[in-house]
Scaffold this active site. Structure first.
Site, PDB file in Angstrom:
ATOM      1  N   ARG A   1      37.821 -12.331  -4.633  1.00 24.53           N
ATOM      2  CA  ARG A   1      38.668 -13.528  -4.527  1.00 24.53           C
ATOM      3  C   ARG A   1      38.021 -14.780  -5.126  1.00 24.53           C
ATOM      4  O   ARG A   1      38.688 -15.517  -5.850  1.00 24.53           O
ATOM      5  CB  ARG A   1      39.081 -13.787  -3.072  1.00 24.53           C
ATOM      6  CG  ARG A   1      39.842 -12.619  -2.428  1.00 24.53           C
ATOM      7  CD  ARG A   1      40.547 -12.975  -1.122  1.00 24.53           C
ATOM      8  NE  ARG A   1      41.603 -13.925  -1.373  1.00 24.53           N
ATOM      9  CZ  ARG A   1      41.515 -15.208  -1.139  1.00 24.53           C
ATOM     10  NH1 ARG A   1      40.440 -15.715  -0.571  1.00 24.53           N
ATOM     11  NH2 ARG A   1      42.501 -16.005  -1.443  1.00 24.53           N
TER      12      ARG A   1
ATOM     13  N   GLU B   1      57.036 -10.121   6.402  1.00 27.03           N
ATOM     14  CA  GLU B   1      56.035  -9.224   5.799  1.00 27.03           C
ATOM     15  C   GLU B   1      54.681  -9.920   5.703  1.00 27.03           C
ATOM     16  O   GLU B   1      54.124 -10.069   4.611  1.00 27.03           O
ATOM     17  CB  GLU B   1      56.477  -8.829   4.380  1.00 27.03           C
ATOM     18  CG  GLU B   1      57.820  -8.154   4.291  1.00 27.03           C
ATOM     19  CD  GLU B   1      58.331  -8.045   2.840  1.00 27.03           C
ATOM     20  OE1 GLU B   1      57.640  -8.510   1.903  1.00 27.03           O
ATOM     21  OE2 GLU B   1      59.422  -7.498   2.660  1.00 27.03           O
ATOM     22  N   PRO B   2      54.115 -10.381   6.805  1.00 26.53           N
ATOM     23  CA  PRO B   2      52.844 -11.090   6.702  1.00 26.53           C
ATOM     24  C   PRO B   2      51.687 -10.151   6.403  1.00 26.53           C
ATOM     25  O   PRO B   2      51.611  -9.050   6.957  1.00 26.53           O
ATOM     26  CB  PRO B   2      52.678 -11.703   8.101  1.00 26.53           C
ATOM     27  CG  PRO B   2      53.430 -10.795   9.007  1.00 26.53           C
ATOM     28  CD  PRO B   2      54.576 -10.235   8.199  1.00 26.53           C
ATOM     29  N   GLY B   3      50.827 -10.569   5.524  1.00 27.63           N
ATOM     30  CA  GLY B   3      49.627  -9.787   5.219  1.00 27.63           C
ATOM     31  C   GLY B   3      48.407 -10.611   5.588  1.00 27.63           C
ATOM     32  O   GLY B   3      47.788 -10.424   6.633  1.00 27.63           O
ATOM     33  N   ARG B   4      48.121 -11.592   4.730  1.00 27.16           N
ATOM     34  CA  ARG B   4      46.926 -12.415   4.905  1.00 27.16           C
ATOM     35  C   ARG B   4      46.813 -13.014   6.305  1.00 27.16           C
ATOM     36  O   ARG B   4      45.765 -12.928   6.941  1.00 27.16           O
ATOM     37  CB  ARG B   4      46.957 -13.552   3.876  1.00 27.16           C
ATOM     38  CG  ARG B   4      45.699 -14.399   3.850  1.00 27.16           C
ATOM     39  CD  ARG B   4      45.916 -15.675   3.035  1.00 27.16           C
ATOM     40  NE  ARG B   4      46.565 -15.436   1.780  1.00 27.16           N
ATOM     41  CZ  ARG B   4      45.947 -15.225   0.625  1.00 27.16           C
ATOM     42  NH1 ARG B   4      44.636 -15.233   0.579  1.00 27.16           N
ATOM     43  NH2 ARG B   4      46.634 -15.028  -0.489  1.00 27.16           N
TER      44      ARG B   4
ATOM     45  N   CYS C   1      26.173  -8.153 -13.545  1.00 25.72           N
ATOM     46  CA  CYS C   1      25.867  -8.842 -14.802  1.00 25.72           C
ATOM     47  C   CYS C   1      27.072  -9.614 -15.323  1.00 25.72           C
ATOM     48  O   CYS C   1      27.656  -9.263 -16.357  1.00 25.72           O
ATOM     49  CB  CYS C   1      25.393  -7.831 -15.830  1.00 25.72           C
ATOM     50  SG  CYS C   1      24.029  -6.874 -15.192  1.00 25.72           S
ATOM     51  N   GLU C   2      27.487 -10.635 -14.605  1.00 23.01           N
ATOM     52  CA  GLU C   2      28.605 -11.493 -14.997  1.00 23.01           C
ATOM     53  C   GLU C   2      28.355 -12.854 -14.369  1.00 23.01           C
ATOM     54  O   GLU C   2      28.022 -12.933 -13.183  1.00 23.01           O
ATOM     55  CB  GLU C   2      29.931 -10.994 -14.382  1.00 23.01           C
ATOM     56  CG  GLU C   2      30.350  -9.632 -14.771  1.00 23.01           C
ATOM     57  CD  GLU C   2      31.614  -9.604 -15.620  1.00 23.01           C
ATOM     58  OE1 GLU C   2      32.158 -10.676 -15.952  1.00 23.01           O
ATOM     59  OE2 GLU C   2      32.028  -8.488 -15.941  1.00 23.01           O
TER      60      GLU C   2
HETATM   61  N1  LLP Z   1      55.415  -9.076   0.676  1.00 25.61           N
HETATM   62  C1  LLP Z   1      55.303  -8.972  -0.664  1.00 25.61           C
HETATM   63  C2  LLP Z   1      56.440  -8.447  -1.413  1.00 25.61           C
HETATM   64  C3  LLP Z   1      54.119  -9.366  -1.319  1.00 25.61           C
HETATM   65  O1  LLP Z   1      54.040  -9.262  -2.642  1.00 25.61           O
HETATM   66  C4  LLP Z   1      53.024  -9.865  -0.559  1.00 25.61           C
HETATM   67  C5  LLP Z   1      51.776 -10.259  -1.204  1.00 25.61           C
HETATM   68  C6  LLP Z   1      53.186  -9.934   0.845  1.00 25.61           C
HETATM   69  C7  LLP Z   1      54.380  -9.540   1.424  1.00 25.61           C
HETATM   70  C8  LLP Z   1      52.094 -10.430   1.743  1.00 25.61           C
HETATM   71  O2  LLP Z   1      51.808 -11.764   1.491  1.00 25.61           O
HETATM   72  P1  LLP Z   1      50.737 -12.547   2.397  1.00 25.61           P
HETATM   73  O3  LLP Z   1      51.335 -12.718   3.775  1.00 25.61           O
HETATM   74  O4  LLP Z   1      49.511 -11.737   2.403  1.00 25.61           O
HETATM   75  O5  LLP Z   1      50.555 -13.834   1.686  1.00 25.61           O
HETATM   76  N2  LLP Z   1      45.230 -10.924  -3.640  1.00 25.61           N
HETATM   77  C9  LLP Z   1      45.711 -12.274  -3.402  1.00 25.61           C
HETATM   78  C10 LLP Z   1      47.022 -12.284  -2.653  1.00 25.61           C
HETATM   79  C11 LLP Z   1      48.117 -11.489  -3.336  1.00 25.61           C
HETATM   80  C12 LLP Z   1      49.406 -11.435  -2.557  1.00 25.61           C
HETATM   81  C13 LLP Z   1      50.375 -10.498  -3.191  1.00 25.61           C
HETATM   82  N3  LLP Z   1      51.591 -10.274  -2.463  1.00 25.61           N
HETATM   83  C14 LLP Z   1      44.623 -13.076  -2.702  1.00 25.61           C
HETATM   84  O6  LLP Z   1      43.564 -12.534  -2.430  1.00 25.61           O
HETATM   85  O7  LLP Z   1      44.775 -14.278  -2.462  1.00 25.61           O
END
Ligand code: LLP
Length: 412
Positions: free
Chosen positions: A303, A264-267, A337-338
């Site tokens: 961030r 489940e890659p996001g970032r 304003c922070e």
């Molecule tokens: N799967 C689950 C269940 C998750 O909770 C997350 C991210 C991912 C996959 C994706 O993870 P990644 O590959 O993106 O690391 N807003 C924060 C990051 C929060 C991540 C939350 N969960 C930031 O900007 O650093």
């Protein structure tokens, strides 16, 4: 001159104005391909974590490439469907799924619910029964592994709200096996985000493998294992493990396991495919510090304020002759304003009013975490592919921000 694919960012800023998020289509596809190639020897499915960047253009590019999706709300599932994604490749994570979320997801025919508590399991069974369906589930196991990352984005420790404790998992699986409308299909974990080392992933996988064996002894056979997301990226000078090395470290164990593997890659899929373009409005040198007040702010990119995240800031054009060491140090701040409203601190830059800057690594957790604080319309988003570019989200108007509000006493 700074380019994103074959288009100069100054051309983009001219056409779309700033602040503006810009994404490279090819950069997203390259990472997807890198994951696919690295795990080519096993049966796997990349389920892109929609929360990182949920723009329909991003989702449609990935859907077309064959990606599945990891969602955490009904809203994210609606986006996936609107972008042409297949529900059958969707996994549904998150600690607080509502009856409404579950019903919608079951009706769409998602691949799997990643269940985070016994009460959620009971609720899913109940909703499935009412709909006359079987709900495919995995338990999200909390392996109690330290991901060595920022505490706000660490999720696999027993103090975190996520998942079902490792030592309770077998009991909960056994309970699930007795439920009339639950179909046990997998096991899942996600230990945190922006992980730069492979060891925590291996530690988590080892704990899952131990459970998979115990479950098999009880006659509970799984079809897949989901290792979550979490692979880190380079923002400034981090050296995260590469996707190929990540795969190299995990593949021996995964091959032996012989289950389908979900990620489940996001970032890592989108962070470095995106920039936030912003213009310098006012330079404010003071006795102690130099501030460059830009037209993006913490409402556009939270961030740095929220996680003390450091993201690179690069000018759209480099000056001809000045060496970076002779450049003054600037804090790049917004107009909110922070005191927490900063995008970067103490960067050596040669700046003038009206200069165009790019904050890199902004493709993930940028636009999706933006807000309208200080009644600031959110930025527009643009996608670039080669020499082509397209607006993929319009800039908000101020009127739209209060269109759903009404003055007291106004019945309309
Ligand atoms: N799967 C689950 C269940 C998750 O909770 C997350 C991210 C991912 C996959 C994706 O993870 P990644 O590959 O993106 O690391 N807003 C924060 C990051 C929060 C991540 C939350 N969960 C930031 O900007 O650093």
């Amino acid at each position: 001159m700074l380019y994103i694919e074959d288009v100069s960012v100054s051309e983009l800023a001219e056409q779309y104005a700033t602040p503006c998020y810009v994404y490279s289509k090819q950069a997203i596809l390259n990472v997807y391909q890198d994951y696919s190639d690295s795990f080519a020897t096993i049966d796997h499915q990349i389920c892109y974590a929609v929360k990182a960047n949920s723009n329909l253009a991003v989702l449609s590019v990935l859907a077309e490439a064959g990606a599945g999706f990891d969602i955490v709300s009904r809203g994210e599932l609606m986006r996936v469907l609107a972008a042409g994604g297949a529900a059958a490749k969707v996994v549904f994570s998150g600690v607080g799924k509502t009856r409404d979320d579950i019903e919608f997801a079951l009706n769409q025919g998602i691949n799997c619910f990643n269940v985070e508590s016994v009460n959620e399991l009971i609720l899913i069974n109940e909703v499935a029964e009412q709909l006359g369906k079987f709900a495919p589930i995995s338990l999200r196991v909390n392996p109690d592994v330290d991901a060595n990352t920022h505490p706000y984005i660490s999720t696999g420790l027993k103090d975190n709200k996520f998942g079902i404790a490792h030592d309770k998992a077998v009991a909960v699986y056994s309970q699930a096996a007795t439920m009339s409308h639950i179909d046990i299909v997998g096991i899942d974990c996600h230990i945190g985000s922006q992980l730069t080392e492979v060891e925590p992933f291996i530690a988590a996988l080892d704990k899952l493998i131990e459970l998979i064996h115990k479950l098999a002894e009880l006659g509970i056979e799984l079809a897949h294992v989901d290792l979550g997301g979490g692979l880190g990226v380079r923002y400034i000078d981090e050296s995260p493990v590469t996707i190929a090395d990540f795969a190299g470290a995990l593949l021996p164990k995964l091959t032996q396991l012989n289950l389908k593997v979900f990620f489940e890659p996001g970032r890592s899929m989108v962070a470095n495919a995106g920039i936030l373009l912003t213009r310098v409005d006012i330079l404010k040198p003071t006795e102690h510090k130099n501030f460059a007040i830009v037209d993006a702010a913490m409402n556009d990119l939270i961030r740095p304020a929220l996680y003390q995240a450091e993201m690179a800031v690069i000018p759209s054009a480099l000056p001809d002759s000045v060496s970076v060491h002779d450049m003054p140090s600037w804090d790049i701040v917004g107009a909110i304003c922070e005191t927490g409203d900063f995008l970067a601190k103490e960067r050596l830059l040669s700046l003038a009013a009206n200069d165009l800057l790019a904050i890199t690594g902004a493709g993930a957790y940028g636009m999706v975490m933006s807000s309208n604080y200080n009644t600031r319309p959110r930025a527009c988003e643009v996608m670039v592919a080669g020499t082509k570019h397209q607006l993929v989200r319009k800039r908000e108007t101020v009127e739209a921000l209060y269109a759903n509000e009404m003055p007291w006493g106004n019945k309309g």
